[in-house]
Enzyme design. Structure first.
Site, short mmCIF file in Angstrom:
data_model
loop_
_atom_site.label_atom_id
_atom_site.label_comp_id
_atom_site.label_asym_id
_atom_site.label_seq_id
_atom_site.Cartn_x
_atom_site.Cartn_y
_atom_site.Cartn_z
N GLY A 56 47.80 54.66 41.85
CA GLY A 56 48.47 53.64 42.67
C GLY A 56 48.64 52.32 41.96
O GLY A 56 49.14 51.36 42.55
N ASN A 68 45.31 46.28 35.90
CA ASN A 68 43.88 46.21 36.20
C ASN A 68 43.42 44.78 36.45
O ASN A 68 42.39 44.56 37.07
CB ASN A 68 43.07 46.81 35.05
CG ASN A 68 43.38 48.28 34.88
OD1 ASN A 68 43.32 49.05 35.83
ND2 ASN A 68 43.77 48.67 33.67
N ARG A 120 38.43 44.13 38.80
CA ARG A 120 38.89 43.24 37.73
C ARG A 120 40.01 42.30 38.17
O ARG A 120 40.35 41.36 37.46
CB ARG A 120 39.34 44.06 36.51
CG ARG A 120 38.18 44.53 35.66
CD ARG A 120 38.65 45.45 34.54
NE ARG A 120 39.05 46.75 35.04
CZ ARG A 120 39.66 47.69 34.31
NH1 ARG A 120 39.97 47.44 33.06
NH2 ARG A 120 39.98 48.85 34.83
#
Ligand code: UD1
Ligand code: CA
Length: 452
Positions: free
Chosen positions: A102, A222, A14
């Site tokens: 992460g 994201n 994304r």
């Protein structure tokens, strides 16, 4: 002794980026580097990072920040449980293992500490999950106490209404991981292995939840909008810490200071200033300056709109507005480099001035020299670069071209508009230009001819 595993093998589609998600920079540090820093701040001494996508680049970036890190390779990413399983051979046999994602760069040492403390507070605990209450729980695993963590896509309507969600950070008993990780079952339809299955029923006994975390602690990145949001939060956090240490910021939200930068108490950071790399600032950086790998000494002032890289600005030196310092520019104490001046690979010695519209490259400008407006060092002959030396107390008239290699001796004077192709001896006056002729009374004659 405590161990942490950071799951950083995902690609992050994304982000729409050729760069692995965890490598995207936030104030001079890759995203995953912020998590590593938070773990260190919490006192974690053994950190294992699980890598896959662009693993060499991820390792190199992280080792530059923290050479003591260890790495595990996830061969074929098949979910968070599979990721942790790939680190299993590196895990200690006993003790606590903290696991975190992460892509939550806002995580801080105190959040890690809080989870470790909550886990340690219950003897015999196998797993403790850090949760928070989300305004929008979409996409998160829900915390269903007594049942366990249920992924969004697998929730019943009642479970979908739960606002308490899994942060993605857990404390596990190492023996529990060694016993259970090899037996994780894949979830259809994608065949992914869920780390959340190791969190058990979360009834407060063998496994439990601790939830006193601000929602922002685990804000995930994201896409690039969330990346920019995270950058904004970190920017303010970094700036605020410096401001509390005595740095004067025009605005905490409108200045970008890399974590690699050092600011001294009393330093001034103007509105919109960008300070990057290995810069060390004791003086003042004006509004909308961009400086990278620049040392700004006490009392030095870089005025608005200057762009400087790889330069040293000495005590009390004045730069700009709108000056450009390129790599190797060394401005000694009390020098002036004014508007629309470019300096590259050149030393400007004590008290020398280059105040307006000049280019000084590959040069040594002596003490107290005055370089007039529009002076250019012609340092490049099309093949090679050559040096220009201007010795102490020389005066260079405006609009002079100094064709290197060339030396102007101490105390010499160069007339304005000269093209200097030969060395000028000390104390000489050099004039290298077409001489002026005045034709008296001819202007009106010319105009008469033009209008006839
Ligand atoms: C996960 C949790 C979810 C939680 C959420 C919090 C699971 C099954 N779900 O979902 O309950 O609410 O995090 O943000 O764990 N990764 C790997 N290898 C893989 C897959 C992922 O290293 O094969 C890494 C990713 O790089 C990332 C982290 O694990 O850093 C989390 O993976 P992600 O796919 O984002 O999990 P979520 O779907 O967000
Ligand atoms: Ca995620």
């Amino acid at each position: 002794m405590s161990t942490a595993v950071v799951l950083a093998a995902g690609l992050g589609t994304r982000m729409r980026s050729p760069l692995a998600k965890v490598l995207h920079p936030l104030l001079g540090r890759p995203m995953v580097g912020w998590i590593v820093a938070a773990l260190r701040e919490a006192g974690v001494d053994d950190i294992i990072v699980v890598v896959h996508h662009q693993e060499d680049a991820v390792k190199a970036a992280l080792l530059a920040q923290d050479p003591a890190l260890r790495f595990a390779r996830q061969e074929d990413p098949r979910g968070t449980g599979d990721a942790l399983r790939s680190a299993l051979p590196l895990l200690p046999a006993t003790g606590t293992v903290l696991v975190t994602a992460g892509d939550t760069p806002l995580l801080q040492g105190r959040d890690v500490r809080r989870l470790l403390d909550a886990h340690a507070a219950v003897p015999g605990r196998l797993a403790t999950v850090a949760s928070f209450h989300a305004d929008d729980a979409h996409g998160y695993g829900r915390i269903d106490r007594g049942q366990g963590i249920v992924e969004h896509g697998e929730c019943s309507p009642d479970q979908l209404a739960i606002r308490e969600v899994n942060s993605g950070m857990y404390a596990f008993d190492a023996e529990h991981l060694h016993a259970e990780l090899p037996h994780l079952q894949a979830h259809p339809p994608k065949g992914e292995f869920y780390l959340t299955d190791l969190a058990g029923r979360l009834d407060g006994g063998a496994t439990g939840v601790t939830s006193e975390f601000p929602a922002t602690a685990f804000a995930g990145v994201n896409d690039r909008a969330q990346l920019a949001d995270a950058r904004g939060v970190l920017r303010r956090r970094v700036n605020r810490a410096w401001a509390e240490g005595g740095v004067d910021f025009a605005d905490l939200d409108h200045a970008s200071v890399d974590v690699t930068v050092v600011l001294h108490p009393g330093a001034v950071v103007g509105f919109g200033a960008v300070i990057e790399g290995t810069s060390v600032v004791a003086g003042s950086v004006g509004a909308h300056c961009v400086i990278r790998h620049v040392n700004v000494a006490p009392g030095a002032v870089i005025h608005a709109g200057s762009v400087c890289e790889g330069a040293t600005v000495g005590p009390g030196a004045l730069v700009g507005p709108m000056a450009r310092l390129r790599p190797g520019a060394v401005l000694e104490e009390g020098t002036h480099v004014g508007n629309y001046v470019e300096i590259k690979n050149a030393v400007i010695r004590r008290g020398a001035k280059v105040n307006h519209l000049s280019y000084v490259g590959d040069a040594d400008v002596g003490e107290r020299v005055n370089v007039g407006a529009g002076t250019i060092t012609c340092n490049y002959d099309g093949v090679k670069k050559h040096r220009t030396v201007i010795q102490a107390d020389a005066f260079i008239g405006s609009n002079t071209a100094l064709v290197a290699p060339v030396t102007v001796g101490a105390g010499a004077i160069v007339g304005a508009g000269s093209t200097i192709t030969q060395d000028v001896p000390a104390d000489a006056i050099a004039i290298g230009r077409g001489m002026q002729k005045n034709h008296e009374g001819r202007a009106s004659q010319l105009r008469a001819r033009q209008t006839r």
